[in-house]
Scaffold this active site. Sequence first.
Site: not given
Ligand code: IPM
Ligand code: MG
Length: 357
Positions: A140, A190, A223, A247, A251
């Site tokens: 990032y 990884k 993975d 990230d 999710d």
């Molecule tokens: C998160 C989001 C952010 C990230 C974006 C909105 C920049 O997806 O907080 O997980 O990628 O960190």
């Molecule tokens: Mg995110």
Amino acid sequence: MPLIALCAGDGIGPEVTAETVKVLWAIDKKHGFGFEFVDAPVGGSAYDLFGTPLPADSLEKAKKADAVFLGAVGGTKWESLDYSVRPERALLGLRSELDLFANLRPARLFAPLIDASSLKREVVEGIDILVVRELTGGIYFGKPRGVEEYEGGKRGVNSLVYTTPEIERIARVAFESARKRTGKVCSVDKANVLECTELWREVVTALHDAEYPDIDLSHMYVDNACMQLIRNPKQFDVIVTTNLFGDILSDAAAMLTGSIGMLPSASLSGTKGMYEPVHGSAPDIAGQGIANPLASILSAAMMLTYSFDAPSAGAEIEKAVAAVLEKGYRSADIYSEGCKRVSTAEMGELVIEELGK
Ligand code: IPM
Ligand code: MG
């Protein structure tokens, strides 16, 4: 007096933040924290007013405050803006300017919501995972980066960079968190392909051996970790990983619970922290009063625990949220037949009512 900077942001951000502030007032009344709030506009709405998603004044307020509370940023309206002024830059700017390197994303299943998960009941029942994501380094922020002219075409570059101290400090957060839980950490990398994460694995292992031999440490390639999260999520307790892998994995972990509208997060640098729901700004439902404020309210619980050394007040909020769900109240995103559908404000009120009991 503890000062909280409020970055309500865009879309449903202001609606869910408003409910959270009411809950914080209620908890303040009980415990006498003496919270003070200061508004710090960020995101697309700040861009509209000031031409930047992270105005210097907002950043200053965030730096001065004891904790930062964020609603959500982003929206279709700002999607065509240059990358450098997109609402998301506010998030990345706050993370790096405040050095919020440790992102904690718990994925816990609230029992009454079990059927919201797309996985089978027996696979997800009782899951309680903490993703510890490194938040201020990795691909990032690594340099070089950018898109340049290249042999008649273009070339895009991003760099995955981690130093020993960066890896050590996030691993330490994971090990310390694990000591308060079931004592298990899975470090995800990884290392079979990326040298940088080979270093990650080495440093995590060395710190474990030197200072945290009591922790049950395992390593997994990213993975495989994705696959294992879906196959048998209950094998995980604390997962520690890089910015990008975190990230993605957070999710996936969130979705196991079936309701991203329920998940809080903390981004920490010591006790200084920024707290925000994991969900986005949901521009499609903004302004309708139907958003789920519970992830935001649960983020406030994390704030009490991590920034104000009041884990019991945090637990009170969590208990109140659980009780409201137990009684069958649901916002639209978690509604199922036979439940009572409530608005954003009603949900906030219900939590406050429970806190008063
Ligand atoms: C998160 C989001 C952010 C990230 C974006 C909105 C920049 O997806 O907080 O997980 O990628 O960190
Ligand atoms: Mg995110």
